[in-house]
Design a protein around this motif. Structure first.
Motif, PDB file in Angstrom:
ATOM      1  N   HIS A  77      -3.903  53.831 -31.449  1.00  0.00           N
ATOM      2  CA  HIS A  77      -4.092  54.964 -32.214  1.00  0.00           C
ATOM      3  C   HIS A  77      -5.313  54.881 -33.231  1.00  0.00           C
ATOM      4  CE1 HIS A  77      -3.124  58.943 -34.063  1.00  0.00           C
ATOM      5  NE2 HIS A  77      -3.337  58.389 -35.420  1.00  0.00           N
ATOM      6  N   VAL A  78      -6.475  55.502 -33.053  1.00  0.00           N
ATOM      7  CA  VAL A  78      -7.536  55.157 -33.971  1.00  0.00           C
ATOM      8  C   VAL A  78      -7.587  56.385 -34.795  1.00  0.00           C
ATOM      9  CG1 VAL A  78     -10.114  54.883 -34.123  1.00  0.00           C
ATOM     10  CG2 VAL A  78      -8.773  53.910 -32.210  1.00  0.00           C
ATOM     11  N   HIS A  79      -7.699  56.271 -36.111  1.00  0.00           N
ATOM     12  CA  HIS A  79      -7.993  57.575 -37.256  1.00  0.00           C
ATOM     13  C   HIS A  79      -9.310  57.660 -37.171  1.00  0.00           C
ATOM     14  CE1 HIS A  79      -3.777  58.127 -38.690  1.00  0.00           C
ATOM     15  NE2 HIS A  79      -3.579  56.750 -38.421  1.00  0.00           N
ATOM     16  N   HIS A  80      -9.811  58.896 -37.267  1.00  0.00           N
ATOM     17  CA  HIS A  80     -11.290  59.283 -37.609  1.00  0.00           C
ATOM     18  C   HIS A  80     -11.303  60.507 -38.622  1.00  0.00           C
ATOM     19  CE1 HIS A  80      -9.925  62.305 -34.662  1.00  0.00           C
ATOM     20  NE2 HIS A  80     -10.718  63.005 -35.423  1.00  0.00           N
ATOM     21  N   VAL A  81     -12.509  60.293 -39.329  1.00  0.00           N
ATOM     22  CA  VAL A  81     -12.665  60.949 -40.242  1.00  0.00           C
ATOM     23  C   VAL A  81     -14.110  61.548 -40.278  1.00  0.00           C
ATOM     24  CG1 VAL A  81     -12.773  61.440 -42.863  1.00  0.00           C
ATOM     25  CG2 VAL A  81     -11.340  59.582 -41.930  1.00  0.00           C
ATOM     26  N   ILE A  82     -14.051  63.129 -40.289  1.00  0.00           N
ATOM     27  CA  ILE A  82     -15.179  63.881 -40.378  1.00  0.00           C
ATOM     28  C   ILE A  82     -16.177  63.373 -41.615  1.00  0.00           C
ATOM     29  CG2 ILE A  82     -16.486  65.972 -39.580  1.00  0.00           C
ATOM     30  CD1 ILE A  82     -14.136  66.364 -37.826  1.00  0.00           C
ATOM     31  N   ALA A  83     -17.445  63.372 -41.340  1.00  0.00           N
ATOM     32  CA  ALA A  83     -18.342  63.226 -42.763  1.00  0.00           C
ATOM     33  C   ALA A  83     -18.752  64.385 -43.093  1.00  0.00           C
ATOM     34  CB  ALA A  83     -19.537  62.376 -42.467  1.00  0.00           C
ATOM     35  N   GLN A  84     -18.588  64.913 -44.398  1.00  0.00           N
ATOM     36  CA  GLN A  84     -19.185  66.268 -44.791  1.00  0.00           C
ATOM     37  C   GLN A  84     -20.608  66.260 -44.590  1.00  0.00           C
ATOM     38  OE1 GLN A  84     -15.797  66.118 -45.257  1.00  0.00           O
ATOM     39  NE2 GLN A  84     -15.992  68.157 -44.765  1.00  0.00           N
ATOM     40  N   SER A  85     -21.076  65.207 -45.017  1.00  0.00           N
ATOM     41  CA  SER A  85     -22.907  65.281 -44.870  1.00  0.00           C
ATOM     42  C   SER A  85     -23.151  63.657 -45.158  1.00  0.00           C
ATOM     43  CB  SER A  85     -23.337  65.983 -46.089  1.00  0.00           C
ATOM     44  OG  SER A  85     -23.268  65.538 -47.188  1.00  0.00           O
ATOM     45  N   SER A  86     -24.464  63.331 -44.777  1.00  0.00           N
ATOM     46  CA  SER A  86     -24.801  62.151 -44.943  1.00  0.00           C
ATOM     47  C   SER A  86     -26.261  61.923 -45.528  1.00  0.00           C
ATOM     48  CB  SER A  86     -24.714  61.260 -43.592  1.00  0.00           C
ATOM     49  OG  SER A  86     -25.830  61.716 -42.911  1.00  0.00           O
ATOM     50  N   ALA A  87     -26.551  61.099 -46.151  1.00  0.00           N
ATOM     51  CA  ALA A  87     -28.289  61.016 -46.609  1.00  0.00           C
ATOM     52  C   ALA A  87     -28.536  59.462 -46.863  1.00  0.00           C
ATOM     53  CB  ALA A  87     -28.178  61.739 -48.001  1.00  0.00           C
ATOM     54  N   TRP A  88     -29.833  59.075 -46.565  1.00  0.00           N
ATOM     55  CA  TRP A  88     -30.429  57.850 -46.800  1.00  0.00           C
ATOM     56  C   TRP A  88     -30.861  57.729 -48.257  1.00  0.00           C
ATOM     57  CZ3 TRP A  88     -31.006  53.572 -43.782  1.00  0.00           C
ATOM     58  CH2 TRP A  88     -30.416  54.056 -42.365  1.00  0.00           C
ATOM     59  N   THR A  89     -30.492  56.534 -49.071  1.00  0.00           N
ATOM     60  CA  THR A  89     -31.008  56.283 -50.191  1.00  0.00           C
ATOM     61  C   THR A  89     -32.245  55.654 -49.964  1.00  0.00           C
ATOM     62  OG1 THR A  89     -28.933  56.129 -50.855  1.00  0.00           O
ATOM     63  CG2 THR A  89     -30.563  54.938 -52.239  1.00  0.00           C
ATOM     64  N   ARG A  90     -33.398  56.014 -50.568  1.00  0.00           N
ATOM     65  CA  ARG A  90     -34.547  55.462 -50.393  1.00  0.00           C
ATOM     66  C   ARG A  90     -34.932  54.312 -51.831  1.00  0.00           C
ATOM     67  NH1 ARG A  90     -37.187  57.437 -46.110  1.00  0.00           N
ATOM     68  NH2 ARG A  90     -35.851  59.149 -45.191  1.00  0.00           N
ATOM     69  N   ALA A  91     -36.246  53.358 -51.254  1.00  0.00           N
ATOM     70  CA  ALA A  91     -36.446  52.359 -52.095  1.00  0.00           C
ATOM     71  C   ALA A  91     -37.479  53.459 -53.315  1.00  0.00           C
ATOM     72  CB  ALA A  91     -37.562  51.548 -51.653  1.00  0.00           C
ATOM     73  N   HIS A  92     -37.060  53.164 -54.648  1.00  0.00           N
ATOM     74  CA  HIS A  92     -37.863  53.762 -55.590  1.00  0.00           C
ATOM     75  C   HIS A  92     -39.041  52.949 -55.921  1.00  0.00           C
ATOM     76  CE1 HIS A  92     -35.058  51.079 -57.303  1.00  0.00           C
ATOM     77  NE2 HIS A  92     -35.875  50.754 -58.335  1.00  0.00           N
ATOM     78  N   ARG A  93     -39.278  51.843 -55.330  1.00  0.00           N
ATOM     79  CA  ARG A  93     -40.670  50.967 -55.432  1.00  0.00           C
ATOM     80  C   ARG A  93     -40.553  49.966 -54.450  1.00  0.00           C
ATOM     81  NH1 ARG A  93     -39.501  45.635 -59.266  1.00  0.00           N
ATOM     82  NH2 ARG A  93     -41.048  45.178 -57.699  1.00  0.00           N
ATOM     83  N   GLY A  94     -41.834  49.195 -54.353  1.00  0.00           N
ATOM     84  CA  GLY A  94     -41.922  48.410 -53.240  1.00  0.00           C
ATOM     85  C   GLY A  94     -41.522  46.905 -53.783  1.00  0.00           C
ATOM     86  N   GLY A  95     -41.194  46.286 -52.879  1.00  0.00           N
ATOM     87  CA  GLY A  95     -40.579  44.782 -53.138  1.00  0.00           C
ATOM     88  C   GLY A  95     -39.724  44.276 -52.319  1.00  0.00           C
ATOM     89  N   PHE A  96     -38.907  43.211 -52.426  1.00  0.00           N
ATOM     90  CA  PHE A  96     -37.940  42.597 -51.549  1.00  0.00           C
ATOM     91  C   PHE A  96     -36.551  43.005 -52.018  1.00  0.00           C
ATOM     92  CE2 PHE A  96     -41.834  40.123 -51.318  1.00  0.00           C
ATOM     93  CZ  PHE A  96     -41.807  39.404 -50.239  1.00  0.00           C
ATOM     94  N   LEU A  97     -35.979  43.399 -50.820  1.00  0.00           N
ATOM     95  CA  LEU A  97     -34.700  43.894 -50.992  1.00  0.00           C
ATOM     96  C   LEU A  97     -33.558  42.749 -50.911  1.00  0.00           C
ATOM     97  CD1 LEU A  97     -32.529  46.246 -50.807  1.00  0.00           C
ATOM     98  CD2 LEU A  97     -32.861  46.029 -48.352  1.00  0.00           C
ATOM     99  N   ASN A  98     -32.782  42.859 -51.947  1.00  0.00           N
ATOM    100  CA  ASN A  98     -31.648  41.994 -52.204  1.00  0.00           C
ATOM    101  C   ASN A  98     -30.328  42.705 -51.866  1.00  0.00           C
ATOM    102  OD1 ASN A  98     -32.075  38.884 -53.139  1.00  0.00           O
ATOM    103  ND2 ASN A  98     -33.751  40.292 -53.832  1.00  0.00           N
TER     104      ASN A  98
END
Ligand SMILES: [Zn+2]
Length: 367
Positions: free
Chosen positions: A259-280
């Protein structure tokens, strides 16, 4: 929402038994050839010529059951560098449970053959095949491939599963994208058995959109990263294809399934970089996050302070960038919102644990 929507019949037992014995299938005609009931055959769909003169054919395998039933298409690499699905299709075709098929499976491991040769998402004309449907016989190279695939393959089927991965340097948590307005496709999404379903209207030019126009339900399975094989994504993909085949009645010998439970996402969005650099970041796919959490940090090479990336809302990370170098505006984390976020978190956790256990059984024994 739980995955309990199995196909049921209200017919009395006797009639149900009679219904299960479907008539013997007719020959399946394809590209001027015939596949007899109980046979399987490999075809080459001519999709252009390389500079060298070699033909760039789309490989197609048709598995035709002894008995009549629905026709299902499973295709991969419409984006030429999205490879997990290629392996899903290959392993489905070698599976034992494919014997005694009722109906027809059309398997296309690589739709965008020219893109795949170039290890590229795109066709050599730099077009995205998944924006070129329904295509045209006299249009661009991509439009011609879309037209060929729609006319020769898609129009022959009742249902389709389209296998994708994240783009290059981005991974997706295994998920189904479906147009929730399409009831049949939504039912398929539930049957597939991954914990997250994302409502995704079928946009202009997409393969799913052309399915909507033709009245053929299509779901998109997204899992893993371009140009990589990810075993968990592959296993979940194979299992999903099998579950759909069982639910549609293509496979009659059912195994006891989890049995696999599933959930429907209401919506989704990408979080974007507010500046350039190296991502940790140390947050893996599937992490539950709360609004205001630090998802990671962006730093310059000589920075002493770290600049946090703040979660704009609560949810589950369903996609992420794997590249530590970022420009301002680049997509970093794909977050899905849920009404029942706890249920989504639990569904993802138990799904991931089960896949890890399954992978562990494949490791070589060390004694
Ligand atoms: Zn794709």
């Amino acid at each position: 929402m739980s995955d309990n929507a199995e196909p049921t019949s209200k017919l009395p037992r006797k009639l149900r038994k009679a219904e299960a014995i479907s008539p013997r299938a007719n020959d399946f005609e394809f590209l001027g050839d015939r596949v007899k009931p109980g046979q399987r055959k490999v075809f080459s769909l001519p999709a252009g010529t390389l500079y060298t003169g070699a033909s760039a054919d789309i490989p197609v395998e048709i598995v035709h059951g002894h008995h009549a039933g629905p026709t299902l298409l499973v295709c991969a690499a419409i984006h030429g560098d999205e490879l997990n699905g290629v392996e899903v299709v290959r392993r489905v075709l070698t599976a034992n449970w494919l014997k005694n098929l009722r109906g027809t499976l059309i398997a296309v491991p690589i739709v965008n053959v020219l893109g795949c040769h170039n290890r590229s998402r795109y066709l050599p004309d730099r077009r995205d095949l998944n924006r070129c449907f329904p295509g045209s016989e006299t249009g661009s190279l991509a439009a011609r491939v879309a037209y060929l695939f729609r006319e020769s393959v898609l129009k022959r089927v009742d249902y389709a599963i389209d296998l994708h991965t994240g783009a290059i340097d981005r991974s997706n948590l295994p998920q189904i994208r479906v147009n929730l307005k399409n009831e049949k496709a939504t039912q398929m999404a539930r049957w597939f058995g991954v914990p997250i379903i994302v409502d995704s209207p079928s946009g202009d030019g997409t393969f799913r959109g052309t399915g909507d126009e033709l009245g053929i339900p299509i779901i998109t399975y997204e899992a893993g990263e371009a140009l990589r094989f990810d075993e968990a994504s592959i296993l979940a993909g194979i299992r999903g294809v099998r579950r759909i085949m069982e639910s549609l009645g293509l496979i009659t010998e059912r195994t006891r399934r989890r049995h696999v439970h599933h959930v429907i996402a209401q919506s989704s969005a990408w979080t974007r970089a507010h500046r350039g650099g190296f991502l940790n970041t140390i947050l893996p796919l599937g992490s539950r996050i709360h609004q205001g959490d630090h998802l990671g940090y962006i730093v310059g090479p000589l920075d002493k302070e770290r600049d946090p990336i703040i979660a704009p809302f609560s949810g589950i990370i369903i996609g992420k960038s794997n590249l530590p170098v970022v420009y301002e505006g680049e997509a970093l984390f794909h977050i899905a919102r849920f009404d029942a976020v706890e249920a989504a978190e639990q569904a993802v956790e138990s799904f991931q644990t089960h896949l890890e256990e399954q992978i562990a059984t494949q490791l070589p024994n060390r004694s």
